[in-house]
Write a protein that holds these residues in place. Structure first.
Motif, PDB file in Angstrom:
ATOM      1  N   MET A   1    -111.777 -49.986  64.806  1.00  0.00           N
ATOM      2  CA  MET A   1    -110.667 -50.699  64.999  1.00  0.00           C
ATOM      3  C   MET A   1    -110.975 -52.107  64.786  1.00  0.00           C
ATOM      4  SD  MET A   1    -108.239 -50.284  68.383  1.00  0.00           S
ATOM      5  CE  MET A   1    -109.442 -50.946  69.616  1.00  0.00           C
ATOM      6  N   GLY A   2    -110.935 -52.654  63.687  1.00  0.00           N
ATOM      7  CA  GLY A   2    -111.021 -54.133  63.401  1.00  0.00           C
ATOM      8  C   GLY A   2    -112.868 -54.190  63.689  1.00  0.00           C
ATOM      9  N   ASP A   3    -113.122 -55.142  64.244  1.00  0.00           N
ATOM     10  CA  ASP A   3    -114.583 -55.161  64.381  1.00  0.00           C
ATOM     11  C   ASP A   3    -115.173 -54.404  65.723  1.00  0.00           C
ATOM     12  OD1 ASP A   3    -114.715 -56.953  62.381  1.00  0.00           O
ATOM     13  OD2 ASP A   3    -114.360 -58.612  63.624  1.00  0.00           O
ATOM     14  N   PHE A   4    -114.464 -53.517  66.142  1.00  0.00           N
ATOM     15  CA  PHE A   4    -115.066 -52.838  67.298  1.00  0.00           C
ATOM     16  C   PHE A   4    -114.967 -51.342  66.823  1.00  0.00           C
ATOM     17  CE2 PHE A   4    -112.431 -56.057  69.139  1.00  0.00           C
ATOM     18  CZ  PHE A   4    -113.134 -56.759  70.269  1.00  0.00           C
ATOM     19  N   GLU A   5    -116.450 -50.669  67.582  1.00  0.00           N
ATOM     20  CA  GLU A   5    -116.401 -49.118  67.154  1.00  0.00           C
ATOM     21  C   GLU A   5    -115.570 -48.378  68.233  1.00  0.00           C
ATOM     22  OE1 GLU A   5    -120.134 -46.168  67.509  1.00  0.00           O
ATOM     23  OE2 GLU A   5    -120.471 -48.152  67.864  1.00  0.00           O
ATOM     24  N   VAL A   6    -115.250 -47.267  67.691  1.00  0.00           N
ATOM     25  CA  VAL A   6    -114.383 -46.411  68.587  1.00  0.00           C
ATOM     26  C   VAL A   6    -114.818 -45.019  68.402  1.00  0.00           C
ATOM     27  CG1 VAL A   6    -111.742 -45.640  68.881  1.00  0.00           C
ATOM     28  CG2 VAL A   6    -112.245 -48.056  68.455  1.00  0.00           C
ATOM     29  N   ILE A   7    -114.802 -44.350  69.407  1.00  0.00           N
ATOM     30  CA  ILE A   7    -115.424 -42.918  69.377  1.00  0.00           C
ATOM     31  C   ILE A   7    -114.214 -42.019  69.814  1.00  0.00           C
ATOM     32  CG2 ILE A   7    -117.084 -41.195  70.040  1.00  0.00           C
ATOM     33  CD1 ILE A   7    -119.045 -43.335  69.905  1.00  0.00           C
ATOM     34  N   GLN A   8    -113.824 -41.036  69.299  1.00  0.00           N
ATOM     35  CA  GLN A   8    -112.860 -39.851  69.567  1.00  0.00           C
ATOM     36  C   GLN A   8    -113.785 -38.685  69.624  1.00  0.00           C
ATOM     37  OE1 GLN A   8    -109.506 -39.323  67.012  1.00  0.00           O
ATOM     38  NE2 GLN A   8    -108.273 -38.694  68.703  1.00  0.00           N
ATOM     39  N   ARG A   9    -113.418 -37.835  70.721  1.00  0.00           N
ATOM     40  CA  ARG A   9    -114.096 -36.496  70.836  1.00  0.00           C
ATOM     41  C   ARG A   9    -112.969 -35.578  70.143  1.00  0.00           C
ATOM     42  NH1 ARG A   9    -115.407 -36.040  77.237  1.00  0.00           N
ATOM     43  NH2 ARG A   9    -113.249 -35.913  77.294  1.00  0.00           N
ATOM     44  N   THR A  10    -113.562 -34.515  69.549  1.00  0.00           N
ATOM     45  CA  THR A  10    -112.907 -33.822  68.646  1.00  0.00           C
ATOM     46  C   THR A  10    -112.443 -32.491  69.564  1.00  0.00           C
ATOM     47  OG1 THR A  10    -114.873 -32.461  67.964  1.00  0.00           O
ATOM     48  CG2 THR A  10    -114.155 -33.781  66.305  1.00  0.00           C
ATOM     49  N   LYS A  11    -113.090 -31.972  70.601  1.00  0.00           N
ATOM     50  CA  LYS A  11    -112.688 -31.114  71.452  1.00  0.00           C
ATOM     51  C   LYS A  11    -111.357 -31.312  72.413  1.00  0.00           C
ATOM     52  CE  LYS A  11    -114.901 -32.032  75.940  1.00  0.00           C
ATOM     53  NZ  LYS A  11    -116.024 -31.598  76.739  1.00  0.00           N
ATOM     54  N   PHE A  14    -109.776 -36.964  73.062  1.00  0.00           N
ATOM     55  CA  PHE A  14    -109.623 -38.443  73.709  1.00  0.00           C
ATOM     56  C   PHE A  14    -110.698 -39.315  73.251  1.00  0.00           C
ATOM     57  CE2 PHE A  14    -108.262 -37.118  78.340  1.00  0.00           C
ATOM     58  CZ  PHE A  14    -107.261 -36.404  77.873  1.00  0.00           C
ATOM     59  N   PHE A  15    -110.459 -40.601  73.483  1.00  0.00           N
ATOM     60  CA  PHE A  15    -111.283 -41.748  73.162  1.00  0.00           C
ATOM     61  C   PHE A  15    -112.013 -42.517  74.182  1.00  0.00           C
ATOM     62  CE2 PHE A  15    -107.803 -41.605  70.080  1.00  0.00           C
ATOM     63  CZ  PHE A  15    -108.530 -42.164  68.976  1.00  0.00           C
ATOM     64  N   ASN A  16    -113.223 -42.905  73.860  1.00  0.00           N
ATOM     65  CA  ASN A  16    -113.937 -43.616  74.842  1.00  0.00           C
ATOM     66  C   ASN A  16    -113.568 -44.875  75.162  1.00  0.00           C
ATOM     67  OD1 ASN A  16    -116.479 -44.745  76.172  1.00  0.00           O
ATOM     68  ND2 ASN A  16    -117.909 -43.243  75.380  1.00  0.00           N
ATOM     69  N   SER A  17    -113.070 -45.245  76.534  1.00  0.00           N
ATOM     70  CA  SER A  17    -112.445 -46.470  76.656  1.00  0.00           C
ATOM     71  C   SER A  17    -113.734 -47.375  77.041  1.00  0.00           C
ATOM     72  CB  SER A  17    -111.597 -46.400  77.838  1.00  0.00           C
ATOM     73  OG  SER A  17    -111.901 -45.711  78.737  1.00  0.00           O
ATOM     74  N   THR A  18    -114.848 -46.621  77.562  1.00  0.00           N
ATOM     75  CA  THR A  18    -115.863 -47.488  78.282  1.00  0.00           C
ATOM     76  C   THR A  18    -116.430 -48.167  76.985  1.00  0.00           C
ATOM     77  OG1 THR A  18    -116.121 -45.899  80.118  1.00  0.00           O
ATOM     78  CG2 THR A  18    -118.069 -47.277  79.737  1.00  0.00           C
ATOM     79  N   LEU A  19    -116.867 -47.582  75.968  1.00  0.00           N
ATOM     80  CA  LEU A  19    -117.489 -48.020  74.679  1.00  0.00           C
ATOM     81  C   LEU A  19    -116.480 -49.353  74.241  1.00  0.00           C
ATOM     82  CD1 LEU A  19    -119.869 -48.064  72.673  1.00  0.00           C
ATOM     83  CD2 LEU A  19    -118.201 -46.553  71.551  1.00  0.00           C
ATOM     84  N   LEU A  20    -115.269 -49.185  74.259  1.00  0.00           N
ATOM     85  CA  LEU A  20    -114.472 -50.536  73.679  1.00  0.00           C
ATOM     86  C   LEU A  20    -114.678 -51.593  74.821  1.00  0.00           C
ATOM     87  CD1 LEU A  20    -112.536 -51.499  71.852  1.00  0.00           C
ATOM     88  CD2 LEU A  20    -110.724 -50.317  73.162  1.00  0.00           C
ATOM     89  N   LEU A  21    -114.546 -50.941  76.016  1.00  0.00           N
ATOM     90  CA  LEU A  21    -114.500 -52.103  77.047  1.00  0.00           C
ATOM     91  C   LEU A  21    -115.786 -52.801  76.837  1.00  0.00           C
ATOM     92  CD1 LEU A  21    -113.264 -53.554  79.346  1.00  0.00           C
ATOM     93  CD2 LEU A  21    -114.258 -51.701  80.970  1.00  0.00           C
ATOM     94  N   LYS A  22    -116.885 -52.198  76.982  1.00  0.00           N
ATOM     95  CA  LYS A  22    -118.404 -52.864  76.612  1.00  0.00           C
ATOM     96  C   LYS A  22    -118.460 -53.859  75.606  1.00  0.00           C
ATOM     97  CE  LYS A  22    -121.386 -49.438  79.072  1.00  0.00           C
ATOM     98  NZ  LYS A  22    -122.288 -48.668  78.828  1.00  0.00           N
ATOM     99  N   GLN A  23    -117.850 -53.293  74.496  1.00  0.00           N
ATOM    100  CA  GLN A  23    -118.022 -54.268  73.487  1.00  0.00           C
ATOM    101  C   GLN A  23    -117.044 -55.487  73.497  1.00  0.00           C
ATOM    102  OE1 GLN A  23    -117.676 -52.016  69.433  1.00  0.00           O
ATOM    103  NE2 GLN A  23    -117.003 -50.382  70.973  1.00  0.00           N
ATOM    104  N   TRP A  24    -115.837 -55.513  73.964  1.00  0.00           N
ATOM    105  CA  TRP A  24    -115.138 -56.398  74.431  1.00  0.00           C
ATOM    106  C   TRP A  24    -115.606 -57.627  75.478  1.00  0.00           C
ATOM    107  CZ3 TRP A  24    -110.561 -58.601  72.760  1.00  0.00           C
ATOM    108  CH2 TRP A  24    -109.741 -59.470  73.756  1.00  0.00           C
ATOM    109  N   ASN A  25    -116.397 -56.904  76.207  1.00  0.00           N
ATOM    110  CA  ASN A  25    -116.908 -57.788  77.186  1.00  0.00           C
ATOM    111  C   ASN A  25    -118.180 -58.571  76.778  1.00  0.00           C
ATOM    112  OD1 ASN A  25    -115.296 -57.402  79.255  1.00  0.00           O
ATOM    113  ND2 ASN A  25    -116.239 -55.738  80.448  1.00  0.00           N
ATOM    114  N   LYS A  26    -118.760 -57.692  76.051  1.00  0.00           N
ATOM    115  CA  LYS A  26    -119.938 -58.455  75.378  1.00  0.00           C
ATOM    116  C   LYS A  26    -119.494 -59.894  74.692  1.00  0.00           C
ATOM    117  CE  LYS A  26    -124.036 -57.383  72.359  1.00  0.00           C
ATOM    118  NZ  LYS A  26    -124.669 -56.427  71.679  1.00  0.00           N
ATOM    119  N   LEU A  27    -118.382 -59.765  74.075  1.00  0.00           N
ATOM    120  CA  LEU A  27    -117.947 -61.013  73.285  1.00  0.00           C
ATOM    121  C   LEU A  27    -117.381 -61.920  74.426  1.00  0.00           C
ATOM    122  CD1 LEU A  27    -115.715 -59.291  70.421  1.00  0.00           C
ATOM    123  CD2 LEU A  27    -117.780 -60.430  70.122  1.00  0.00           C
TER     124      LEU A  27
END
Length: 151
Positions: A1-11, A14-27
């Motif tokens: 999603m743009g410059d952010f890595e986004v992970i979605q589970r196939t089962k 659902f998407f990993n919101s923690t991963l997106l938040l960590k990337q945002w906060n790193k910036l």
């Protein structure tokens, strides 16, 4: 999603919101500004700030109602794992989009602007192709579902 890595589970989709938040906060820690002409810097955010908003709680309730999740099957799940692929908080796709738009005002603007301007523009550009699409969709869905399918 743009410059952010986004992970979605196939089962469960659902998407990993923690991963997106960590990337945002790193910036935000770097003091970066993701919108060069925008005067404000991005600010560090916390997942609980989003989850405890009245509007988020109402949206979660609506997802549960519309999808018949009466049994407490919440549209987000906090994993107990500290490491590995399943760690973090995982969100239903609709909740994740809402979360991403809360996190990133630029994404929110772009998404809303697309719906506001671009959908009608693209439909007009499609012209006769829209009619062909509608005819094709009508062959594979019930007539009663046709309006929803075309959306």
């Amino acid at each position: 999603m743009g410059d952010f890595e986004v992970i979605q589970r196939t089962k469960d989709g659902f998407f990993n919101s923690t991963l997106l938040l960590k990337q945002w906060n790193k910036l935000s820690e770097k003091g970066e500004n993701i919108i060069p002409s925008f005067m404000g810097m991005i600010k560090k955010k916390d997942l609980d700030d989003y989850l405890f908003l009245k509007s988020t709680k109402e949206f979660i309730s609506m997802i549960m109602f519309k999808e018949n999740r009466d049994d407490g099957d919440y549209p987000y799940r906090k994993s107990r794992a500290n490491k590995g692929d399943n760690m973090g908080t995982w969100m239903h796709p609709l909740l994740f989009v809402d979360f991403a738009m809360w996190l990133n005002p630029s994404l929110k603007y772009d998404a809303l602007k697309f719906v506001y301007d671009k959908m009608i523009e693209f439909r007009n550009k499609a012209g006769d192709a829209y009619k062909t699409l509608a005819t094709s969709v009508q062959k594979i869905v019930n007539n009663s579902f046709m309006p929803a399918a075309m959306q």
